[in-house]
Design an enzyme around this catalytic site. Structure first.
Site, PDB file in Angstrom:
ATOM      1  N   LYS A 114      -7.930  -1.683   6.396  1.00  0.00           N
ATOM      2  CA  LYS A 114      -8.146  -1.116   5.061  1.00  0.00           C
ATOM      3  C   LYS A 114      -9.130  -1.943   4.253  1.00  0.00           C
ATOM      4  O   LYS A 114      -9.949  -1.407   3.510  1.00  0.00           O
ATOM      5  CB  LYS A 114      -6.821  -1.017   4.287  1.00  0.00           C
ATOM      6  CG  LYS A 114      -5.922   0.112   4.746  1.00  0.00           C
ATOM      7  CD  LYS A 114      -4.813   0.321   3.719  1.00  0.00           C
ATOM      8  CE  LYS A 114      -3.754   1.276   4.241  1.00  0.00           C
ATOM      9  NZ  LYS A 114      -2.632   1.432   3.307  1.00  0.00           N
ATOM     10  N   LYS A 197      -6.143   8.279  14.915  1.00  0.00           N
ATOM     11  CA  LYS A 197      -4.933   8.969  14.452  1.00  0.00           C
ATOM     12  C   LYS A 197      -5.288   9.858  13.275  1.00  0.00           C
ATOM     13  O   LYS A 197      -6.255   9.594  12.548  1.00  0.00           O
ATOM     14  CB  LYS A 197      -3.849   7.962  14.067  1.00  0.00           C
ATOM     15  CG  LYS A 197      -4.189   7.155  12.843  1.00  0.00           C
ATOM     16  CD  LYS A 197      -3.010   6.354  12.311  1.00  0.00           C
ATOM     17  CE  LYS A 197      -3.470   5.653  11.027  1.00  0.00           C
ATOM     18  NZ  LYS A 197      -2.525   4.823  10.373  1.00  0.00           N
ATOM     19  N   LYS A 200      -5.177  10.310   6.257  1.00  0.00           N
ATOM     20  CA  LYS A 200      -5.855  10.846   5.073  1.00  0.00           C
ATOM     21  C   LYS A 200      -7.098  10.029   4.738  1.00  0.00           C
ATOM     22  O   LYS A 200      -8.036  10.553   4.161  1.00  0.00           O
ATOM     23  CB  LYS A 200      -4.912  10.943   3.877  1.00  0.00           C
ATOM     24  CG  LYS A 200      -4.374   9.633   3.404  1.00  0.00           C
ATOM     25  CD  LYS A 200      -3.063   9.786   2.666  1.00  0.00           C
ATOM     26  CE  LYS A 200      -2.270   8.519   2.846  1.00  0.00           C
ATOM     27  NZ  LYS A 200      -0.842   8.662   2.763  1.00  0.00           N
TER      28      LYS A 200
END
Ligand code: AMP
Ligand code: TRP
Length: 337
Positions: A114, A197, A200
């Protein structure tokens, strides 16, 4: 007789959950409420670890709670609440952060992924300590099991390590939680790129089926899902990752074993298989969408349900925190029990 405890959390960071969240986590939450003492929270504190808009967060927190009820959580049967309504989450996270090594936190792969996205200099300290807050969520409720997707396994290992460390230094306090991960749905892949995967943040809108999508959107996205060379509907992770992912989704939605689906569509080609898969998804998601919309039409009553949940969760959390304060050596406050 005490039922085993379950806790899980989900972030209110989108206007809908997606198929991966639903199959990988939410469906297990619904099943587990029957036989377990289950606590489920919408983790709004986690949602502010990345830049956010306040009105959007408020809206999405209610959408997330409404969707969980729409998907089958029964607030009389489980404890459903918003994380920010129970301040002990942040308090325990502080204590646990003082037991976490800097190097240990630096090894969390989700943080690395992230923070790499926005440039690691820009990442907040909150994003860095995110897994410690997650450990606090779990340990406050003495959860035996934590239903999540595969991507959360490392955070659960950290949680167990922190629980063990605390118990070792200050005396037995925390229950060691076990991950509850169903291998068949632990990692649903993106419909446009089966190598990643469904997510969002990483997926394109075409790669995700949302729980709140209307039937036309669901049919379109599944029809356009990438498939592999050949035309036989057969599970083969290596050579046919796209079809394998769709087979897994089909099987999870209908309960039919993959072998039976292969036998039926084997050589009919991808077209009919995808059509029927889309109808299975529409049949699952339409009632959830309709119930969610009805719940969101009455936010006053939703907020009341969440207040009831927070009251129940708060009673457990305060009890755990009282023990933690005592063990760690804080002087008790005389005017508080
Ligand atoms: P998040 O949206 O990151 O809060 O994730 C909520 C839950 O959904 C967590 O338990 C995740 O592990 C799970 N999850 C997210 N994406 C997937 C996926 N593609 N496949 C299976 N589970 C997933
Ligand atoms: N980190 C989890 C996710 O991204 C969400 C989460 C927060 C969670 N607290 C939790 C999951 C506690 C399980 C238990 O999906």
């Amino acid at each position: 007789m005490n039922r085993p405890r379950v806790l899980s959390g989900i972030q209110p960071t989108a206007d809908s959950f997606h198929l991966g969240n639903y199959l990988g986590a939410v469906r297990q939450w619904v099943a587990l409420q029957e036989e377990h003492d289950a606590f489920y929270c919408v983790v709004d504190l986690h949602a502010i670890t990345v830049p956010h808009d306040p009105d959007t967060l408020r809206r999405r927190s209610r959408i997330a709670a409404a969707q969980l009820i729409g998907a089958g959580l029964e607030p009389e049967r489980c404890t459903l609440f918003l994380q920010s309504h129970v301040p002990e989450h942040a308090e325990l996270a502080w204590v646990l952060s003082c037991l976490t090594g800097f190097g240990e936190a630096s090894r969390m792969t989700q943080f690395k992924d992230k923070s790499a996205k926005g440039g690691s200099e820009q990442a907040s300290v909150g994003l860095f300590t995110y897994p410690i807050l997650q450990a606090a969520d779990i340990l406050l409720y003495e959860a035996d099991q934590v239903p999540v997707g595969e991507d959360q396994r490392q955070h659960l290992e950290l949680t167990r390590d922190l629980a063990q460390r605390f118990n070792h230094r200050f005396g037995g306090t925390f229950v060691l939680p076990a991950p509850y991960i169903l291998p068949s749905v632990a990692r649903i892949a993106d419909l446009q790129d089966p190598a990643i995967k469904m997510s969002k943040s990483a997926s394109s809108p075409q790669g995700i089926v949302d729980v709140l999508d209307d039937p036309a959107q669901i049919r379109r996205k599944i029809a356009r899902a990438v498939t592999d060379a050949g035309r036989d509907v057969r599970a083969d992770e290596e050579n046919k990752p796209g079809i394998t992912n769709l087979l897994r989704i089909y099987s999870a939605l209908t309960g039919e074993p993959i072998a039976a689906i292969e036998a039926r569509y084997g050589s009919t080609g991808y077209g009919q298989f995808k059509k029927d898969l889309a109808e299975a998804a529409v049949a699952t998601f339409t009632p959830i969408r309709e119930r969610t919309e009805a719940i969101l039409a009455d936010t006053e009553s939703l907020d009341k349900t969440l207040a009831d949940g927070a009251a129940r969760a708060g009673r457990v959390a305060r009890e755990t925190m009282a023990t933690v304060r005592e063990k760690i050596g804080f002087v008790p406050r005389l005017d508080r029990p």
